[in-house]
Design a protein around this motif. Structure first.
Motif, PDB file in Angstrom:
ATOM      1  N   ARG A  48       0.828  -1.207   0.000  1.00 32.86           N
ATOM      2  CA  ARG A  48       0.000   0.000   0.000  1.00 32.86           C
ATOM      3  C   ARG A  48       0.869   1.266   0.000  1.00 32.86           C
ATOM      4  NH1 ARG A  48      -3.149  -1.447   3.768  1.00 32.86           N
ATOM      5  NH2 ARG A  48      -2.220  -0.387   5.545  1.00 32.86           N
ATOM      6  N   ARG A  49       1.926   1.264   0.794  1.00 34.14           N
ATOM      7  CA  ARG A  49       2.821   2.424   0.842  1.00 34.14           C
ATOM      8  C   ARG A  49       3.592   2.590  -0.465  1.00 34.14           C
ATOM      9  NH1 ARG A  49       5.149   1.488   7.018  1.00 34.14           N
ATOM     10  NH2 ARG A  49       3.325   2.348   8.096  1.00 34.14           N
ATOM     11  N   LEU A  50       3.985   1.484  -1.062  1.00 34.82           N
ATOM     12  CA  LEU A  50       4.698   1.549  -2.334  1.00 34.82           C
ATOM     13  C   LEU A  50       3.788   2.089  -3.432  1.00 34.82           C
ATOM     14  CD1 LEU A  50       7.275   0.923  -3.939  1.00 34.82           C
ATOM     15  CD2 LEU A  50       6.387  -1.389  -4.310  1.00 34.82           C
ATOM     16  N   ARG A  51       2.552   1.603  -3.452  1.00 32.98           N
ATOM     17  CA  ARG A  51       1.589   2.093  -4.445  1.00 32.98           C
ATOM     18  C   ARG A  51       1.368   3.602  -4.300  1.00 32.98           C
ATOM     19  NH1 ARG A  51      -3.014  -2.648  -3.978  1.00 32.98           N
ATOM     20  NH2 ARG A  51      -2.643  -3.629  -6.002  1.00 32.98           N
ATOM     21  N   ALA A  52       1.339   4.071  -3.068  1.00 29.90           N
ATOM     22  CA  ALA A  52       1.092   5.490  -2.823  1.00 29.90           C
ATOM     23  C   ALA A  52       2.186   6.354  -3.443  1.00 29.90           C
ATOM     24  CB  ALA A  52       1.003   5.756  -1.321  1.00 29.90           C
ATOM     25  N   LYS A  53       3.361   5.755  -3.645  1.00 30.04           N
ATOM     26  CA  LYS A  53       4.475   6.517  -4.200  1.00 30.04           C
ATOM     27  C   LYS A  53       4.644   6.320  -5.703  1.00 30.04           C
ATOM     28  CE  LYS A  53       7.180   6.539   0.103  1.00 30.04           C
ATOM     29  NZ  LYS A  53       8.471   6.201   0.740  1.00 30.04           N
ATOM     30  N   VAL A  54       4.475   5.082  -6.182  1.00 32.64           N
ATOM     31  CA  VAL A  54       4.796   4.816  -7.591  1.00 32.64           C
ATOM     32  C   VAL A  54       3.571   4.709  -8.498  1.00 32.64           C
ATOM     33  CG1 VAL A  54       6.921   3.630  -6.906  1.00 32.64           C
ATOM     34  CG2 VAL A  54       4.858   2.280  -7.360  1.00 32.64           C
ATOM     35  N   ASP A  55       2.386   4.585  -7.924  1.00 35.96           N
ATOM     36  CA  ASP A  55       1.181   4.418  -8.745  1.00 35.96           C
ATOM     37  C   ASP A  55       0.173   5.548  -8.588  1.00 35.96           C
ATOM     38  OD1 ASP A  55       1.791   2.165 -10.174  1.00 35.96           O
ATOM     39  OD2 ASP A  55       0.710   0.767  -8.890  1.00 35.96           O
ATOM     40  N   GLU A  56      -0.215   5.823  -7.359  1.00 33.60           N
ATOM     41  CA  GLU A  56      -1.351   6.717  -7.127  1.00 33.60           C
ATOM     42  C   GLU A  56      -1.173   8.136  -7.667  1.00 33.60           C
ATOM     43  OE1 GLU A  56      -2.363   6.461  -3.002  1.00 33.60           O
ATOM     44  OE2 GLU A  56      -2.821   4.304  -3.122  1.00 33.60           O
ATOM     45  N   PRO A  57       0.038   8.700  -7.670  1.00 35.92           N
ATOM     46  CA  PRO A  57       0.167  10.067  -8.212  1.00 35.92           C
ATOM     47  C   PRO A  57       0.102  10.139  -9.737  1.00 35.92           C
ATOM     48  CG  PRO A  57       1.905   9.567  -6.605  1.00 35.92           C
ATOM     49  CD  PRO A  57       1.257   8.263  -6.980  1.00 35.92           C
ATOM     50  N   PHE A  58      -0.006   8.988 -10.393  1.00 36.93           N
ATOM     51  CA  PHE A  58       0.071   8.943 -11.846  1.00 36.93           C
ATOM     52  C   PHE A  58      -1.229   8.400 -12.443  1.00 36.93           C
ATOM     53  CE2 PHE A  58       4.235   8.600  -9.962  1.00 36.93           C
ATOM     54  CZ  PHE A  58       4.947   9.595 -10.625  1.00 36.93           C
ATOM     55  N   ALA A  59      -1.348   8.513 -13.752  1.00 41.66           N
ATOM     56  CA  ALA A  59      -2.613   8.181 -14.417  1.00 41.66           C
ATOM     57  C   ALA A  59      -2.900   6.685 -14.456  1.00 41.66           C
ATOM     58  CB  ALA A  59      -2.600   8.743 -15.844  1.00 41.66           C
ATOM     59  N   SER A  60      -1.859   5.862 -14.456  1.00 40.67           N
ATOM     60  CA  SER A  60      -2.053   4.408 -14.549  1.00 40.67           C
ATOM     61  C   SER A  60      -1.296   3.700 -13.435  1.00 40.67           C
ATOM     62  CB  SER A  60      -1.572   3.884 -15.912  1.00 40.67           C
ATOM     63  OG  SER A  60      -0.203   4.180 -16.094  1.00 40.67           O
ATOM     64  N   SER A  61      -1.746   2.486 -13.146  1.00 37.89           N
ATOM     65  CA  SER A  61      -1.119   1.692 -12.093  1.00 37.89           C
ATOM     66  C   SER A  61      -0.413   0.481 -12.673  1.00 37.89           C
ATOM     67  CB  SER A  61      -2.182   1.222 -11.088  1.00 37.89           C
ATOM     68  OG  SER A  61      -2.779   2.324 -10.441  1.00 37.89           O
ATOM     69  N   TYR A  62       0.694   0.093 -12.038  1.00 42.29           N
ATOM     70  CA  TYR A  62       1.439  -1.094 -12.447  1.00 42.29           C
ATOM     71  C   TYR A  62       1.312  -2.255 -11.454  1.00 42.29           C
ATOM     72  CZ  TYR A  62       3.734   2.118 -15.721  1.00 42.29           C
ATOM     73  OH  TYR A  62       3.992   3.026 -16.713  1.00 42.29           O
ATOM     74  N   ILE A  63       1.048  -1.952 -10.212  1.00 42.25           N
ATOM     75  CA  ILE A  63       0.926  -2.996  -9.186  1.00 42.25           C
ATOM     76  C   ILE A  63      -0.541  -3.326  -8.997  1.00 42.25           C
ATOM     77  CG2 ILE A  63       1.435  -3.656  -6.810  1.00 42.25           C
ATOM     78  CD1 ILE A  63       3.622  -1.472  -6.817  1.00 42.25           C
ATOM     79  N   HIS A  64      -0.902  -4.597  -9.212  1.00 36.53           N
ATOM     80  CA  HIS A  64      -2.303  -5.006  -9.154  1.00 36.53           C
ATOM     81  C   HIS A  64      -2.486  -6.136  -8.138  1.00 36.53           C
ATOM     82  CE1 HIS A  64      -2.916  -2.675 -12.839  1.00 36.53           C
ATOM     83  NE2 HIS A  64      -1.802  -3.243 -13.284  1.00 36.53           N
ATOM     84  N   THR A  65      -3.624  -6.106  -7.475  1.00 37.36           N
ATOM     85  CA  THR A  65      -3.969  -7.151  -6.517  1.00 37.36           C
ATOM     86  C   THR A  65      -4.619  -8.331  -7.229  1.00 37.36           C
ATOM     87  OG1 THR A  65      -4.331  -5.519  -4.761  1.00 37.36           O
ATOM     88  CG2 THR A  65      -5.325  -7.707  -4.460  1.00 37.36           C
ATOM     89  N   VAL A  66      -4.187  -9.528  -6.875  1.00 37.87           N
ATOM     90  CA  VAL A  66      -4.829 -10.751  -7.350  1.00 37.87           C
ATOM     91  C   VAL A  66      -5.567 -11.321  -6.141  1.00 37.87           C
ATOM     92  CG1 VAL A  66      -4.502 -13.032  -8.376  1.00 37.87           C
ATOM     93  CG2 VAL A  66      -2.992 -11.142  -9.026  1.00 37.87           C
ATOM     94  N   ARG A  67      -6.862 -11.132  -6.143  1.00 44.09           N
ATOM     95  CA  ARG A  67      -7.660 -11.428  -4.963  1.00 44.09           C
ATOM     96  C   ARG A  67      -7.457 -12.859  -4.465  1.00 44.09           C
ATOM     97  NH1 ARG A  67     -11.611  -8.491  -2.996  1.00 44.09           N
ATOM     98  NH2 ARG A  67     -11.763  -7.285  -4.936  1.00 44.09           N
ATOM     99  N   GLY A  68      -7.201 -12.964  -3.182  1.00 45.82           N
ATOM    100  CA  GLY A  68      -7.044 -14.271  -2.557  1.00 45.82           C
ATOM    101  C   GLY A  68      -5.676 -14.891  -2.708  1.00 45.82           C
TER     102      GLY A  68
END
Length: 223
Positions: A194-214
């Motif tokens: 979650r902290r990594l996403r906040a730095k490398v994904d959330e400030p930008f238009a697209s995300s690279y880190i995705h959750t695979v449920r379960g």
């Protein structure tokens, strides 16, 4: 990419040489452990596909000798389907273990993952889209912007980048990044991601880190 195939069954060997060749891979096929060790000592292969039950030397010993001189990814392809055999292969350091009979499409997918991982392991600058990580300079940038990460965040991002498109379980992430056995009662992995996403994904238009449920997480570009 050049592959050493060690398989004593003629029909399996012929099938794999044809199939892998049609997918752009160069395959050297030998039928004994002794021949495998000889070829491995003289040719710089990107991957070895080994049967376990071989004449002369078994697959376990072949892998040991092949790796005595240089690092080499190994995929075991064998009829031995006991859990004990699979565990032994992985504990000895095999990159993957596939049981006969097998689907060629699955074998090819696993081969490609291992080969891609090998290329990434050698790289010092890892990239996906507009995100880059310089391993030696310990520098991370996205879209030209410098991103500051903690030691563990840097290790986690490096893992994701080196193993792009692979679904990584929380257990595996915990073992590789924190060198700990995963405790279902701890949320250390979720918090770090979650902290990594906040730095490398959330400030930008697209995300690279995705959750695979379960299961865990995967890093990949999505449309």
């Amino acid at each position: 990419m050049r592959i050493l195939l060690v398989e004593d069954e003629a029909h399996v060997g012929e099938y794999l040489v044809k199939g892998l060749g049609e997918n752009g891979l160069v395959v050297d096929w030998v039928r004994s452990g002794v021949d495998a060790v000889h070829h491995g000592a003289n040719v710089d292969y990107d991957l070895a596909i080994l049967d376990v039950g071989l004449p002369g030397l078994d697959g376990w010993e072949v892998m040991k000798r092949l790796r005595a001189t240089r690092p080499l990814p190994v995929l075991f392809l064998t009829a031995r389907d006991r859990v004990e055999d699979r565990v032994r292969g992985l504990e000895l350091g095999a990159d993957d273990y596939l049981v006969k009979p097998f689907s060629f499409s699955e074998l090819l997918a696993r081969v490609r993952v291992i080969l891609r991982r090998g290329r990434q392991q050698d790289a010092t600058v890892l990239t996906i889209g507009d995100l880059s990580l310089d391993v030696l300079r310990r520098r991370v940038e996205r879209a030209g912007q410098r991103i500051e990460l903690t030691v563990k965040e840097f290790a986690l991002l490096t893992l994701f980048l080196r193993r792009q498109t692979e679904v990584l379980s929380r257990t595996l992430i915990a073992e590789l990044v924190w060198e700990m056995h995963f405790d279902r009662d701890t949320n250390v992995v979720e918090v770090a991601v979650r902290r990594l996403r906040a730095k490398v994904d959330e400030p930008f238009a697209s995300s690279y880190i995705h959750t695979v449920r379960g299961f865990g997480y995967v890093m990949e570009q999505r449309a």
